[in-house]
Design a protein around this motif. Structure first.
Motif, short mmCIF file in Angstrom:
data_model
loop_
_atom_site.label_atom_id
_atom_site.label_comp_id
_atom_site.label_asym_id
_atom_site.label_seq_id
_atom_site.Cartn_x
_atom_site.Cartn_y
_atom_site.Cartn_z
N ALA A 206 0.81 -1.21 0.00
CA ALA A 206 0.00 0.00 0.00
C ALA A 206 0.85 1.26 0.00
O ALA A 206 0.30 2.37 -0.05
N VAL A 207 2.17 1.12 0.03
CA VAL A 207 3.06 2.27 0.07
C VAL A 207 3.14 2.91 -1.32
O VAL A 207 3.54 2.26 -2.29
N LEU A 208 2.76 4.18 -1.39
CA LEU A 208 2.81 4.90 -2.66
C LEU A 208 4.17 5.52 -2.92
O LEU A 208 4.62 5.60 -4.06
N SER A 209 4.82 5.99 -1.87
CA SER A 209 6.15 6.58 -2.00
C SER A 209 6.87 6.51 -0.67
O SER A 209 6.23 6.39 0.39
N GLN A 210 8.18 6.57 -0.73
CA GLN A 210 9.01 6.50 0.47
C GLN A 210 10.31 7.23 0.22
O GLN A 210 10.91 7.10 -0.85
N HIS A 211 10.75 8.02 1.19
CA HIS A 211 12.08 8.61 1.10
C HIS A 211 12.67 8.73 2.50
O HIS A 211 11.98 8.55 3.51
N GLU A 212 13.95 9.00 2.57
CA GLU A 212 14.68 9.01 3.83
C GLU A 212 15.39 10.33 4.02
O GLU A 212 15.80 10.98 3.05
N ASP A 213 15.53 10.75 5.26
CA ASP A 213 16.24 11.98 5.58
C ASP A 213 17.09 11.72 6.82
O ASP A 213 16.84 10.77 7.58
N HIS A 214 18.10 12.57 7.01
CA HIS A 214 19.03 12.40 8.12
C HIS A 214 19.30 13.74 8.78
O HIS A 214 19.22 14.79 8.14
N LEU A 215 19.64 13.69 10.06
CA LEU A 215 20.13 14.89 10.72
C LEU A 215 21.47 15.26 10.09
O LEU A 215 22.26 14.39 9.72
N SER A 216 21.74 16.53 9.97
CA SER A 216 22.95 17.00 9.30
C SER A 216 24.19 16.62 10.09
O SER A 216 24.14 16.47 11.32
N PRO A 217 25.33 16.44 9.40
CA PRO A 217 26.59 16.15 10.12
C PRO A 217 26.92 17.21 11.16
O PRO A 217 27.44 16.88 12.23
N ALA A 218 26.62 18.47 10.86
CA ALA A 218 26.90 19.55 11.82
C ALA A 218 26.07 19.37 13.09
O ALA A 218 26.57 19.56 14.21
N THR A 219 24.80 18.99 12.93
CA THR A 219 23.94 18.76 14.09
C THR A 219 24.43 17.57 14.90
O THR A 219 24.49 17.61 16.14
N MET A 220 24.79 16.49 14.21
CA MET A 220 25.28 15.31 14.91
C MET A 220 26.57 15.60 15.67
O MET A 220 26.77 15.15 16.80
N ASP A 221 27.46 16.36 15.04
CA ASP A 221 28.73 16.70 15.69
C ASP A 221 28.48 17.54 16.94
O ASP A 221 29.10 17.35 17.98
N ARG A 222 27.53 18.47 16.83
CA ARG A 222 27.20 19.34 17.97
C ARG A 222 26.60 18.54 19.12
O ARG A 222 26.89 18.80 20.29
N LEU A 223 25.79 17.56 18.81
CA LEU A 223 25.09 16.81 19.85
C LEU A 223 25.90 15.66 20.44
O LEU A 223 25.82 15.40 21.64
N LEU A 224 26.68 14.97 19.59
CA LEU A 224 27.26 13.70 20.02
C LEU A 224 28.77 13.68 20.17
O LEU A 224 29.30 12.81 20.87
#
Length: 342
Positions: A28-46
């Motif tokens: 039943a899936v008509l469309s699907q896409h993926e997104d990620h947190l930006s490298p800058a955000t990940m570096d700031r958080l982790l």
């Protein structure tokens, strides 16, 4: 009297079920896409360096060059048998000549600079050296499916797996790893525990700060969140670890009276884990008519049932944001960080 959804048709008083088919049905899936947190955000958080800050229970040695009478351990010993100055519950140490000095929250470098200034009142060009002898203020909170949950201590900063080991083993059969998270400075971090524990992805094994909380919830806490053209928007519980899209819609009050205003053919679903989000457009009308296979939700999924045509995901998100704000504390970190953190 309103009617509830059925897998094949609208049937009064009937619980939501799925049509029985002999052959495999299309998705039943008509469309699907993926997104990620930006490298800058990940570096700031982790990837921030973890600097140790002194706290109650720590022991430090203080050395003032050519002034042994002002030095500790030269003239003092703690109650635990180690030379040095013990940081009290109030965050203070007792030093010769200076008396009580508040040190909690300081690094050893900051303490060295402060004591140099203070001793300069009495000694010409004092050369002060500070060394951490014992670290007793590092603590972590382990909650949920640990054999021994609670407050744990360490003599050094730990990463996620090292801290979790202090809680014994994790009851994986009853653990909701997709819903597990780390709380640091009052916010959830985008750590993917499913990948860390089951797939051995050590990129998720981030360093922790003292005071961090690691939560591994039970499968009994698994929820999806349904918003839009439903009677009872909000969290919907899983039953025995399973929840289909139609079951979630039925539990959220989708019935005969509001079925006509709902765009079942364009339902939007946000699925997130760690730093990744997956975005689905699902035709639930085809599932309801028995023309597509059931779509099963995962813990933390966000379901949006539009009332009108949605031209883009940006439009759907704008409509969703007010609802997401109401359950922000319950959401997976990806959604909170990506859309609700300013």
């Amino acid at each position: 009297m309103s009617s509830t959804l059925s897998g094949c048709a609208i049937m009064t008083g009937s619980p939501l079920t799925h049509p029985q088919q002999k052959q495999a049905l299309p998705s039943a899936v008509l469309s699907q896409h993926e997104d990620h947190l930006s490298p800058a955000t990940m570096d700031r958080l982790l990837h921030r360096s973890i600097t140790y800050h002194l706290g109650a229970g720590d022991v430090v040695s203080v050395s003032v060059y050519t002034h042994p009478d002002l030095s500790i351990p030269g003239t003092s010993s703690t109650a635990i048998g180690l030379p040095g100055a013990l940081v009290s519950n109030d965050g203070n140490i007792q030093l010769p000549l200076l008396g009580v000095v508040h040190v909690a929250g300081m690094t050893t470098v900051q303490l060295q600079a402060r004591l140099t200034r203070l001793y300069a009142r009495y000694v010409i060009d004092p050369k002060v050296a500070i060394q951490l002898q014992v670290a007793h203020s590092i603590r972590y909170y382990l909650l949920g499916e640990f054999t021994t949950p609670g407050l744990v201590y360490s003599d050094r900063p730990l990463n996620v797996l090292e801290a979790m080991a202090l809680g014994g083993s994790v009851n994986l059969a009853n653990a909701n790893l997709r819903g597990a998270y780390v709380v640091q400075d009052g916010r959830k971090l985008p750590v993917n525990f499913h990948q860390l524990i089951l797939a051995g992805d050590l990129q998720q094994n981030i360093p922790l700060q003292s005071g961090d909380t690691v939560v591994v919830p039970s499968v009994s806490t698994m929820r999806a969140y349904v918003f839009g053209a439903v009677v009872k928007p909000g969290p919907v519980p899983f039953v025995s670890g399973r929840l289909s899209l139609l079951q979630a819609l039925s539990d959220a009050g989708m019935n005969e009276s509001n079925l006509t205003i709902a765009r079942l053919s364009e339902i939007r679903i946000i699925r997130s884990e760690g730093a990744t989000g997956q975005f689905y457009v699902v035709n639930a009308r085809r599932i309801l008519d028995g023309k597509a296979a059931p779509f099963f939700l995962k813990s933390g999924d966000i379901v949006f049932v539009p009332q009108t045509d949605i031209s883009s995901w940006n439009q759907a998100l704008q409509l969703l944001l007010p609802s997401l704000q109401t359950v922000n504390a319950l959401l997976n970190p990806f959604v909170s960080i990506k859309y609700l953190t300013h």
